[in-house]
Write a protein that holds these residues in place. Structure first.
Motif, PDB file in Angstrom:
ATOM      1  N   MET A  28       0.810  -1.211   0.000  1.00  0.00           N
ATOM      2  CA  MET A  28       0.000   0.000   0.000  1.00  0.00           C
ATOM      3  C   MET A  28       0.844   1.262   0.000  1.00  0.00           C
ATOM      4  O   MET A  28       0.421   2.302  -0.524  1.00  0.00           O
ATOM      5  CB  MET A  28      -0.972  -0.022   1.177  1.00  0.00           C
ATOM      6  CG  MET A  28      -2.139  -0.986   0.962  1.00  0.00           C
ATOM      7  SD  MET A  28      -3.364  -0.927   2.290  1.00  0.00           S
ATOM      8  CE  MET A  28      -2.469  -1.744   3.603  1.00  0.00           C
ATOM      9  N   SER A  29       2.044   1.198   0.575  1.00  0.00           N
ATOM     10  CA  SER A  29       2.944   2.352   0.521  1.00  0.00           C
ATOM     11  C   SER A  29       3.329   2.661  -0.920  1.00  0.00           C
ATOM     12  O   SER A  29       3.358   3.829  -1.341  1.00  0.00           O
ATOM     13  CB  SER A  29       4.207   2.090   1.351  1.00  0.00           C
ATOM     14  OG  SER A  29       3.904   2.001   2.722  1.00  0.00           O
ATOM     15  N   ARG A  30       3.607   1.609  -1.697  1.00  0.00           N
ATOM     16  CA  ARG A  30       3.948   1.821  -3.110  1.00  0.00           C
ATOM     17  C   ARG A  30       2.725   2.274  -3.902  1.00  0.00           C
ATOM     18  O   ARG A  30       2.832   3.076  -4.834  1.00  0.00           O
ATOM     19  CB  ARG A  30       4.552   0.543  -3.683  1.00  0.00           C
ATOM     20  CG  ARG A  30       5.958   0.267  -3.148  1.00  0.00           C
ATOM     21  CD  ARG A  30       6.614  -0.892  -3.872  1.00  0.00           C
ATOM     22  NE  ARG A  30       6.127  -2.168  -3.409  1.00  0.00           N
ATOM     23  CZ  ARG A  30       6.675  -2.855  -2.405  1.00  0.00           C
ATOM     24  NH1 ARG A  30       7.705  -2.362  -1.751  1.00  0.00           N
ATOM     25  NH2 ARG A  30       6.194  -4.034  -2.051  1.00  0.00           N
ATOM     26  N   GLU A  31       1.540   1.763  -3.520  1.00  0.00           N
ATOM     27  CA  GLU A  31       0.329   2.211  -4.199  1.00  0.00           C
ATOM     28  C   GLU A  31       0.067   3.684  -3.896  1.00  0.00           C
ATOM     29  O   GLU A  31      -0.333   4.456  -4.785  1.00  0.00           O
ATOM     30  CB  GLU A  31      -0.867   1.370  -3.769  1.00  0.00           C
ATOM     31  CG  GLU A  31      -2.141   1.758  -4.516  1.00  0.00           C
ATOM     32  CD  GLU A  31      -3.339   0.922  -4.110  1.00  0.00           C
ATOM     33  OE1 GLU A  31      -4.317   0.899  -4.875  1.00  0.00           O
ATOM     34  OE2 GLU A  31      -3.293   0.307  -3.038  1.00  0.00           O
ATOM     35  N   MET A  32       0.295   4.091  -2.657  1.00  0.00           N
ATOM     36  CA  MET A  32       0.096   5.495  -2.301  1.00  0.00           C
ATOM     37  C   MET A  32       1.050   6.390  -3.083  1.00  0.00           C
ATOM     38  O   MET A  32       0.666   7.486  -3.519  1.00  0.00           O
ATOM     39  CB  MET A  32       0.306   5.677  -0.796  1.00  0.00           C
ATOM     40  CG  MET A  32       0.063   7.103  -0.308  1.00  0.00           C
ATOM     41  SD  MET A  32      -1.667   7.622  -0.486  1.00  0.00           S
ATOM     42  CE  MET A  32      -2.376   6.863   0.981  1.00  0.00           C
ATOM     43  N   ALA A  33       2.283   5.932  -3.295  1.00  0.00           N
ATOM     44  CA  ALA A  33       3.252   6.711  -4.076  1.00  0.00           C
ATOM     45  C   ALA A  33       2.770   6.873  -5.520  1.00  0.00           C
ATOM     46  O   ALA A  33       2.932   7.938  -6.129  1.00  0.00           O
ATOM     47  CB  ALA A  33       4.616   6.044  -4.042  1.00  0.00           C
ATOM     48  N   THR A  34       2.157   5.819  -6.070  1.00  0.00           N
ATOM     49  CA  THR A  34       1.622   5.886  -7.434  1.00  0.00           C
ATOM     50  C   THR A  34       0.466   6.876  -7.514  1.00  0.00           C
ATOM     51  O   THR A  34       0.383   7.681  -8.447  1.00  0.00           O
ATOM     52  CB  THR A  34       1.148   4.491  -7.885  1.00  0.00           C
ATOM     53  OG1 THR A  34       2.261   3.598  -7.893  1.00  0.00           O
ATOM     54  CG2 THR A  34       0.550   4.547  -9.282  1.00  0.00           C
ATOM     55  N   ILE A  35      -0.439   6.829  -6.534  1.00  0.00           N
ATOM     56  CA  ILE A  35      -1.569   7.755  -6.508  1.00  0.00           C
ATOM     57  C   ILE A  35      -1.075   9.187  -6.381  1.00  0.00           C
ATOM     58  O   ILE A  35      -1.555  10.100  -7.074  1.00  0.00           O
ATOM     59  CB  ILE A  35      -2.520   7.405  -5.353  1.00  0.00           C
ATOM     60  CG1 ILE A  35      -3.168   6.045  -5.590  1.00  0.00           C
ATOM     61  CG2 ILE A  35      -3.588   8.480  -5.186  1.00  0.00           C
ATOM     62  CD1 ILE A  35      -3.976   5.534  -4.405  1.00  0.00           C
ATOM     63  N   MET A 221      -8.359  10.851  -5.423  1.00  0.00           N
ATOM     64  CA  MET A 221      -8.546  11.214  -4.018  1.00  0.00           C
ATOM     65  C   MET A 221      -9.323  10.123  -3.290  1.00  0.00           C
ATOM     66  O   MET A 221      -9.021   9.797  -2.131  1.00  0.00           O
ATOM     67  CB  MET A 221      -9.273  12.554  -3.913  1.00  0.00           C
ATOM     68  CG  MET A 221      -8.445  13.753  -4.360  1.00  0.00           C
ATOM     69  SD  MET A 221      -6.927  13.935  -3.390  1.00  0.00           S
ATOM     70  CE  MET A 221      -7.593  14.226  -1.753  1.00  0.00           C
ATOM     71  N   THR A 222     -10.313   9.539  -3.961  1.00  0.00           N
ATOM     72  CA  THR A 222     -11.073   8.434  -3.365  1.00  0.00           C
ATOM     73  C   THR A 222     -10.159   7.241  -3.105  1.00  0.00           C
ATOM     74  O   THR A 222     -10.214   6.614  -2.033  1.00  0.00           O
ATOM     75  CB  THR A 222     -12.224   8.011  -4.297  1.00  0.00           C
ATOM     76  OG1 THR A 222     -13.098   9.116  -4.495  1.00  0.00           O
ATOM     77  CG2 THR A 222     -13.015   6.861  -3.684  1.00  0.00           C
TER      78      THR A 222
END
Length: 256
Positions: A28-35, A221-222
């Protein structure tokens, strides 16, 4: 795509719960970086949004008490690029060119030929058509395009043909590839690939316009809110497992 919520079975021990929670948080940390990168580029010309791809990863359980001797981790296996066209933005600049449909401009750089959909072009001091970073745009003949200082009436047709008051000046090379997902970022809106070029078909170039980013800020944002909540849920799992371990150590100490 969000990391799936994976909860430990009753037979899982505390160490496994910690490992599962940590694997979720790392993904999820990597997903947050992508977002975050998508949101940062919501106004970048021709930027394509990206999303993480996840799959379940099975590993042998360190505990003999597990029902099936395996534990299930979350593993991010790559990114998916959204290839949908961005909205056209009219600029009125005759050197701005937008591509509708698939395809990329060919750009000559110090790293070799690279590709971009960012049509924010300009003329350099020598009258050469270049990117905003100063890299020459190539024709379908593989040559740069140079205009005389007094040349006027420069037009770029929908098929990429360039003409001026001096007649036909060449045609922009618009190419595509069998698997655009394999293209890699090379900086400055450029992409690289080892694939063979394929002439793009059914394209339409629009002079005096740019392709906008296809990022949907509300959706991003969602997604950010959902990832934040999932991360907090994983942290709760880790905290509970840590508390159980501490209590077990205390009970063992009291019984000794």
């Amino acid at each position: 795509m969000l990391a799936p919520g994976i909860q430990p079975d009753a037979g899982f021990d505390m160490e496994n719960a910690l490992l599962i929670g940590l694997s979720r948080q790392m993904a999820m940390s990597r997903e947050m970086a992508t977002i975050a990168n998508n949101i940062a580029n919501m106004n970048t010309t021709a930027y394509k949004s990206e999303a993480m791809l996840f799959e379940e990863f099975l590993a042998k359980d360190a505990s003999e008490d597990s029902p099936d001797s395996t534990i299930r981790f979350v593993q991010d296996v790559g990114q998916h690029r959204n290839l949908r066209d961005g909205a056209l933005q009219t600029t009125g600049n005759p050197f701005d060119v937008a591509i509708t449909g698939e395809g990329f401009f060919r750009v000559e750089t110090g790293q070799g030929v690279l590709y971009t959909r960012n049509g924010n072009f300009q003329l350099d001091a020598d009258g050469q058509l270049v990117t905003s970073n100063g890299d020459p745009i190539l024709t379908d003949a593989g040559t740069p395009i140079t205009f005389a200082r007094d040349e006027i009436g420069i037009t770029i047709a929908r098929d990429g043909t360039i003409s001026s008051d001096r007649g036909l000046r060449g045609k922009l090379a618009i190419v595509t590839f069998e698997n655009q997902q394999e293209m890699r970022k090379a900086g400055n809106s450029l992409l690289s690939t080892a694939q063979e070029e394929v002439p793009a078909e059914n394209i339409r170039l629009v002079q005096g316009a740019l392709e906008g980013s296809n990022v949907n800020p509300i959706l991003e944002m969602t997604n950010m809110i959902e990832v934040t909540r999932s991360y907090a849920s994983a942290q709760k799992l880790i905290d509970q497992a840590d508390q159980m371990r501490r209590k077990a150590i205390q009970d063992l100490g009291a019984a000794a």
